[in-house]
Design an enzyme around this catalytic site. Structure first.
Site, PDB file in Angstrom:
ATOM      1  N   ASN A 115     -11.282  20.931  10.599  1.00 28.52           N
ATOM      2  CA  ASN A 115     -11.635  20.456  11.952  1.00 28.52           C
ATOM      3  C   ASN A 115     -12.046  21.600  12.875  1.00 28.52           C
ATOM      4  O   ASN A 115     -12.989  21.485  13.660  1.00 28.52           O
ATOM      5  CB  ASN A 115     -10.450  19.706  12.568  1.00 28.52           C
ATOM      6  CG  ASN A 115     -10.055  18.483  11.774  1.00 28.52           C
ATOM      7  OD1 ASN A 115     -10.704  18.143  10.780  1.00 28.52           O
ATOM      8  ND2 ASN A 115      -8.988  17.814  12.177  1.00 28.52           N
ATOM      9  N   GLY A 173       0.841  -1.194   0.000  1.00 25.41           N
ATOM     10  CA  GLY A 173       0.000   0.000   0.000  1.00 25.41           C
ATOM     11  C   GLY A 173       0.877   1.246   0.000  1.00 25.41           C
ATOM     12  O   GLY A 173       0.967   1.960   1.001  1.00 25.41           O
ATOM     13  N   SER A 221      -8.901  13.269   7.226  1.00 23.99           N
ATOM     14  CA  SER A 221      -8.679  12.290   6.157  1.00 23.99           C
ATOM     15  C   SER A 221      -9.989  11.942   5.450  1.00 23.99           C
ATOM     16  O   SER A 221     -10.010  11.710   4.239  1.00 23.99           O
ATOM     17  CB  SER A 221      -8.021  11.029   6.733  1.00 23.99           C
ATOM     18  OG  SER A 221      -8.782  10.534   7.811  1.00 23.99           O
ATOM     19  N   ALA A 263       0.871  12.268   6.871  1.00 24.49           N
ATOM     20  CA  ALA A 263       1.506  12.356   5.552  1.00 24.49           C
ATOM     21  C   ALA A 263       0.431  12.606   4.508  1.00 24.49           C
ATOM     22  O   ALA A 263      -0.684  12.090   4.628  1.00 24.49           O
ATOM     23  CB  ALA A 263       2.221  11.045   5.240  1.00 24.49           C
ATOM     24  N   LYS A 290      -8.234   6.176  19.428  1.00 26.76           N
ATOM     25  CA  LYS A 290      -8.138   6.951  18.179  1.00 26.76           C
ATOM     26  C   LYS A 290      -9.469   6.897  17.436  1.00 26.76           C
ATOM     27  O   LYS A 290      -9.906   7.893  16.839  1.00 26.76           O
ATOM     28  CB  LYS A 290      -6.996   6.408  17.317  1.00 26.76           C
ATOM     29  CG  LYS A 290      -6.743   7.262  16.087  1.00 26.76           C
ATOM     30  CD  LYS A 290      -5.280   7.338  15.692  1.00 26.76           C
ATOM     31  CE  LYS A 290      -5.053   8.447  14.687  1.00 26.76           C
ATOM     32  NZ  LYS A 290      -4.737   7.959  13.353  1.00 26.76           N
ATOM     33  N   ASN A 329     -11.617   9.943  15.885  1.00 25.34           N
ATOM     34  CA  ASN A 329     -11.981   9.974  14.470  1.00 25.34           C
ATOM     35  C   ASN A 329     -13.504   9.968  14.278  1.00 25.34           C
ATOM     36  O   ASN A 329     -14.025  10.669  13.403  1.00 25.34           O
ATOM     37  CB  ASN A 329     -11.362   8.784  13.721  1.00 25.34           C
ATOM     38  CG  ASN A 329      -9.857   8.937  13.537  1.00 25.34           C
ATOM     39  OD1 ASN A 329      -9.094   8.004  13.747  1.00 25.34           O
ATOM     40  ND2 ASN A 329      -9.398  10.119  13.147  1.00 25.34           N
ATOM     41  N   GLU A 332     -13.199   5.757   4.979  1.00 24.57           N
ATOM     42  CA  GLU A 332     -13.049   4.652   5.936  1.00 24.57           C
ATOM     43  C   GLU A 332     -14.223   4.638   6.929  1.00 24.57           C
ATOM     44  O   GLU A 332     -14.099   4.108   8.035  1.00 24.57           O
ATOM     45  CB  GLU A 332     -11.699   4.766   6.643  1.00 24.57           C
ATOM     46  CG  GLU A 332     -10.540   4.596   5.662  1.00 24.57           C
ATOM     47  CD  GLU A 332      -9.173   4.450   6.315  1.00 24.57           C
ATOM     48  OE1 GLU A 332      -8.495   3.430   6.092  1.00 24.57           O
ATOM     49  OE2 GLU A 332      -8.780   5.381   7.046  1.00 24.57           O
ATOM     50  N   ASN A 388      -6.432   3.032  10.211  1.00 21.22           N
ATOM     51  CA  ASN A 388      -7.259   3.749  11.184  1.00 21.22           C
ATOM     52  C   ASN A 388      -8.522   2.948  11.458  1.00 21.22           C
ATOM     53  O   ASN A 388      -8.886   2.067  10.691  1.00 21.22           O
ATOM     54  CB  ASN A 388      -7.688   5.106  10.602  1.00 21.22           C
ATOM     55  CG  ASN A 388      -6.816   6.232  11.103  1.00 21.22           C
ATOM     56  OD1 ASN A 388      -6.051   6.081  12.047  1.00 21.22           O
ATOM     57  ND2 ASN A 388      -6.954   7.390  10.473  1.00 21.22           N
TER      58      ASN A 388
END
Ligand code: NAD
Ligand code: KPL
Length: 299
Positions: free
Chosen positions: A196, A6, A250, A122, A178, A182, A262, A96
């Site tokens: 955000n 990936g 993200s 990143a 986390k 999220n 996701e 995640n």
């Protein structure tokens, strides 16, 4: 050889920071058999630029595998190569959310499977450019029995990056923490199409965040040995909102690019867990449905 499965933003970040002669990526199955050398410019956290050459490798040659596919691609990506990866090779999952990690650990319980929870950031504004946008920390821990003995050696390998790494015996707890952040930020920013930091001013966020945290507090208490108050969860979410005020989450970034999100592994995971445990999750359901409507490719 350290392998990356990936080679997107996160995979290329780790690849850029590891010694070039020790790292290769596994090409997508539809790529030609040999695959191409990936070339890109890496911009470090300090703004310095450096050219990177990331060669393809083969599953047989891999002694540590970093899996940096999106959560929804992870199982299929691993299924396509795992039989050729040496049985003792530790496999480190960087996804995640929750759900993808358990599926992998349940499918290959005798493999040394680890999960990582990272706050490194990143992104890849173009195909040829990877930016280390946020300096963070990474926790690594075992998901399978044989993974426990490999945490130290994986950290030793990844320490070559100079990034901050910690061993975490209870990695699922950290992934839960986390996930809560999220789940309380990402879908709102995607639905409202905002950074955000705009969330606290939004009527939609104000209307739902309290009930969302109540749902999550009940789920955490039912699924783990912890009993956080809804107020504590909301406080944690607000704290991250403040610290990442200028970020595009993200999930918002995926929607903006027309990519699958996701959501199934964040709020969607909480909906599934609620169904399994008999706990109603109407706010998670609402957020999941609304995000799915935004992204035509979402599963
Ligand atoms: P990305 O979309 O940039 O990279 C994923 C890569 O996987 C893509 O290049 C895709 O082509 C590749 N891929 C998909 N299926 C494949 C297959 N079968 N074989 C080989 N390659 C395949 O995503 P990302 O931003 O790097 O995120 C990866 C994961 O890491 C996500 O779960 C994300 O939530 C998590 N994460 C990312 C960051 C970050 O800063 N980018 C930080 C923390 C966690
Ligand atoms: O992890 C994040 C994400 O965007 O996925 C947060 C913490 C919400 C920062 O943007």
């Amino acid at each position: 050889m350290i392998g990356v499965l990936g080679a997107g933003s996160l995979g290329r970040l780790w690849a850029a920071l590891l010694p070039g002669d020790q790292i290769g990526y596994l090409p997508r199955p539809e790529a030609s058999l040999s695959g191409q050398v990936l070339t890109y410019t890496f911009e470090s956290i300090g703004g310095e630029e450096r050219p990177i050459r990331l060669p393809p490798t083969t599953p047989e040659a891999i002694s540590v595998l970093l899996v940096t596919t999106k959560a929804g691609d992870t199982f299929t990506a691993l299924q396509g190569c795992i039989s050729a990866i040496p049985a003792q090779t530790p496999i480190v999952l960087f996804q995640n959310g929750l759900g993808s990690q358990q599926s992998v650990a349940e499918a290959w319980p005798s493999r040394p499977i680890l999960a990582a929870s990272t706050t490194e950031g990143a992104n890849r504004p173009t195909q040829e450019r990877v930016i280390h946008a946020g300096l963070g920390e990474t926790w690594l821990g075992p998901l399978t029995g044989s993974g426990s003995a490999r945490v130290g050696s994986v950290i030793q390998v990844l320490n070559q990056t100079g990034l901050v790494l910690h061993a975490e015996e209870n990695i699922l707890t950290r992934l839960w923490d986390k996930l809560i952040v999220n789940a309380g930020i990402n879908p709102f920013t995607a639905i409202l199409d905002c950074p955000n930091g705009d969330l606290p001013e939004s009527a939609f966020f104000q209307q739902h965040i309290g009930d969302l945290c109540r749902e999550m507090a009940i789920l955490v208490a039912a699924d783990t040995d912890r009993h956080p108050s809804p107020e504590a969860l909301q406080e944690r979410i607000r704290d991250v909102v403040t610290k990442t005020a200028r970020n595009t989450s993200s999930m918002r970034a995926d929607v903006m690019r027309g990519k699958p999100t996701e959501i199934d592994f964040i709020n969607g995971y909480l909906v599934s867990l609620g169904k399994k445990l008999g706990i109603p999750t109407p706010v998670n359901q609402l957020l999941t449905e609304q995000v799915k409507q935004l992204s035509p490719h979402s599963e």
